[in-house]
Design a protein around this motif. Structure first.
Motif, PDB file in Angstrom:
ATOM      1  N   LEU A 112      21.543  21.105 132.956  1.00 41.67           N
ATOM      2  CA  LEU A 112      20.381  20.379 132.668  1.00 41.67           C
ATOM      3  C   LEU A 112      18.660  20.051 132.853  1.00 41.67           C
ATOM      4  N   PRO A 113      19.379  18.823 133.907  1.00 42.19           N
ATOM      5  CA  PRO A 113      18.267  18.457 134.843  1.00 42.19           C
ATOM      6  C   PRO A 113      17.437  19.768 135.686  1.00 42.19           C
ATOM      7  N   GLN A 114      18.032  20.495 136.416  1.00 44.23           N
ATOM      8  CA  GLN A 114      16.857  21.775 137.079  1.00 44.23           C
ATOM      9  C   GLN A 114      16.584  22.631 135.439  1.00 44.23           C
ATOM     10  N   ILE A 115      17.040  22.596 134.281  1.00 42.99           N
ATOM     11  CA  ILE A 115      16.465  23.637 132.966  1.00 42.99           C
ATOM     12  C   ILE A 115      15.275  23.043 132.710  1.00 42.99           C
ATOM     13  N   ILE A 116      15.533  21.613 132.782  1.00 44.43           N
ATOM     14  CA  ILE A 116      14.021  20.161 132.133  1.00 44.43           C
ATOM     15  C   ILE A 116      13.229  20.258 133.624  1.00 44.43           C
ATOM     16  N   LYS A 117      13.449  20.109 134.700  1.00 40.67           N
ATOM     17  CA  LYS A 117      12.555  20.127 135.584  1.00 40.67           C
ATOM     18  C   LYS A 117      11.951  21.047 135.642  1.00 40.67           C
ATOM     19  N   SER A 118      12.191  22.794 135.929  1.00 43.16           N
ATOM     20  CA  SER A 118      11.732  23.631 135.550  1.00 43.16           C
ATOM     21  C   SER A 118      10.718  24.120 134.309  1.00 43.16           C
TER      22      SER A 118
END
Length: 412
Positions: A112-118
């Motif tokens: 989730l953090p990586q998806i939002i960051k991406s």
């Protein structure tokens, strides 16, 4: 004699009635196929928590059995065997649920953090990349020796831009209300999926602790309904199916986890962007045999390309090398001969399963086709054996068109 005559005609009448009822049923099915399809879809929706729970239980079954076996043998001398077995099952259930929840929480915390960051990075970087591309095209075409070509390209870009703006005004803006409704439906679907997963976890615990009873009830029913030879054949089919599915799915999961960690290590080593997100995508899509790494490489290379196109090219080369390592070294070591299919039939099963059932079909197509292929092979060999013919495939291979003696090719 009379009783035999009456029994014969009773069976004949029963067969005619069943055939007529089948024809009528088939007619109504074809007539109301959409209604029946919706009913089946609603029924599948109702059973979704049970399907999720069954899948979880099937994947956790090896861990559950291992914990139960070891805890039982550690405690059976201190307490009564029955109490030791119950205690072992309780501990196994707790351990299995801890592992399951840890995996779910770890995936959510990782992704989730990586998806939002991406997504945020793509939104921030994409306009700048488009401006850079426009500036490059303007500079290149402005200094071009072919001004007519430059004018045509510039006109084409302007036409595309005008078309996109008209399309947005005609289709996107008027449908804002419907998009809000779809977003609301998506939120409701997400909550429903979350609820199904929670119920599925409860169902998983019941499946794990009651699987011996379910198996016994099924075995009892089969023995009561069929002759001994037919019942034994059904049990052999069930055991073979379990070995094929279990060996393939568990092997692919282990293989994909290893591939995901290898990808993550090299992405950190080369300082490539979004290592956790991209490695997870590569690992998950690797569950699909043959095509999996390439399917995962498409969206991940696009994400990297937004950041750095040169890095995206390097990443594609890396994924190709990783697929070769997995297909030729790691995969065969882990999976062995779980399916018994040649590479051609593996590819055929993936394409057929994916075309008919989507992503799930691409994953399960190989073990399902392996089971069909195995029993078709047994049927052919049985028929050949009755006719006194050889049933080894090598006995039917010919190389006459090459002017080669088959014995020279096939001898070991």
């Amino acid at each position: 004699m009379r009783e035999h005559f009456e029994e014969k005609y009773f069976k004949l009448g029963l067969c005619i009635f069943a055939a007529g009822a089948g024809i009528i049923l088939f007619f109504f099915i074809v007539k109301d196929i959409n209604v029946i399809g919706k009913a089946i879809s609603d029924f599948n929706g109702i059973l979704t928590p049970f399907i999720i729970g069954l899948i979880m239980a099937y994947l956790l079954c090896p861990l559950y059995n291992w914990v139960t076996r070891n805890v039982y043998h550690l405690t059976c001398e201190q307490v009564k065997p029955r109490h030791a077995f119950i205690f072992a099952k309780v501990i196994a259930s707790i351990v299995s649920m801890i592992v399951l929840l840890a995996i779910i929480a770890g995936i959510c915390a990782l992704l989730l953090p990586q998806i939002i960051k991406s997504i945020i990075a793509i939104i921030e970087i994409l306009p700048g990349r488009m401006n850079d591309l426009t500036a490059w095209l303007t500079d290149t075409l402005g200094n071009s020796e072919y001004p007519k070509l430059a004018d045509n390209v510039d006109s084409a870009i302007q036409s595309i831009y005008d078309y996109l703006m008209k399309w947005v005004n005609a289709h996107i803006l008027p449908g804002v209300g419907s998009y809000i409704a779809k977003i609301s439906e998506g939120v409701i679907l997400t909550l429903k999926t979350f609820l199904n997963i929670i119920i599925g976890i409860v169902v998983c615990v019941y499946f794990l602790n009651s699987k011996e009873k379910f198996k016994a009830e099924t075995k009892k029913t089969v023995i009561a309904a069929f002759r001994k030879d037919k019942a034994d054949a059904i049990f052999d089919f069930g055991n073979f199916t379990n070995r094929t599915f279990g060996g393939f799915i568990n092997g692919k999961i282990i293989d994909s986890i290893i591939i995901g960690f290898i990808c993550y290590f090299f992405m950190l080593l080369f300082n490539w962007p979004y290592p956790a997100l991209i490695s997870t995508i590569i690992g998950v899509t690797n569950i699909i045999p043959f095509f999996g790494p390439f399917i995962g490489a498409i969206p991940t290379s696009i994400i990297i390309c937004v950041i750095n196109p040169i890095t995206a090219g390097e990443f594609i080369i890396f994924v190709f090398c990783l697929q070769q390592f997995d297909g030729n070294i790691l995969g065969p070591k882990i999976l062995g001969g779980t399916t018994g299919l040649a590479s051609f039939w593996v590819m055929f099963a993936i394409i057929l399963g994916g075309g008919m059932f989507g992503f799930v079909g691409m994953i399960l197509g190989v073990p399902v086709f392996a089971i069909i292929y195995h029993y078709f092979k047994l049927l052919v060999e049985k028929r050949l054996d009755k006719k006194g013919c050889a049933y080894e495939t090598a006995d039917y291979e010919e190389f006459n068109k090459y002017d080669i003696n088959r014995k020279d090719i096939l001898k070991k």
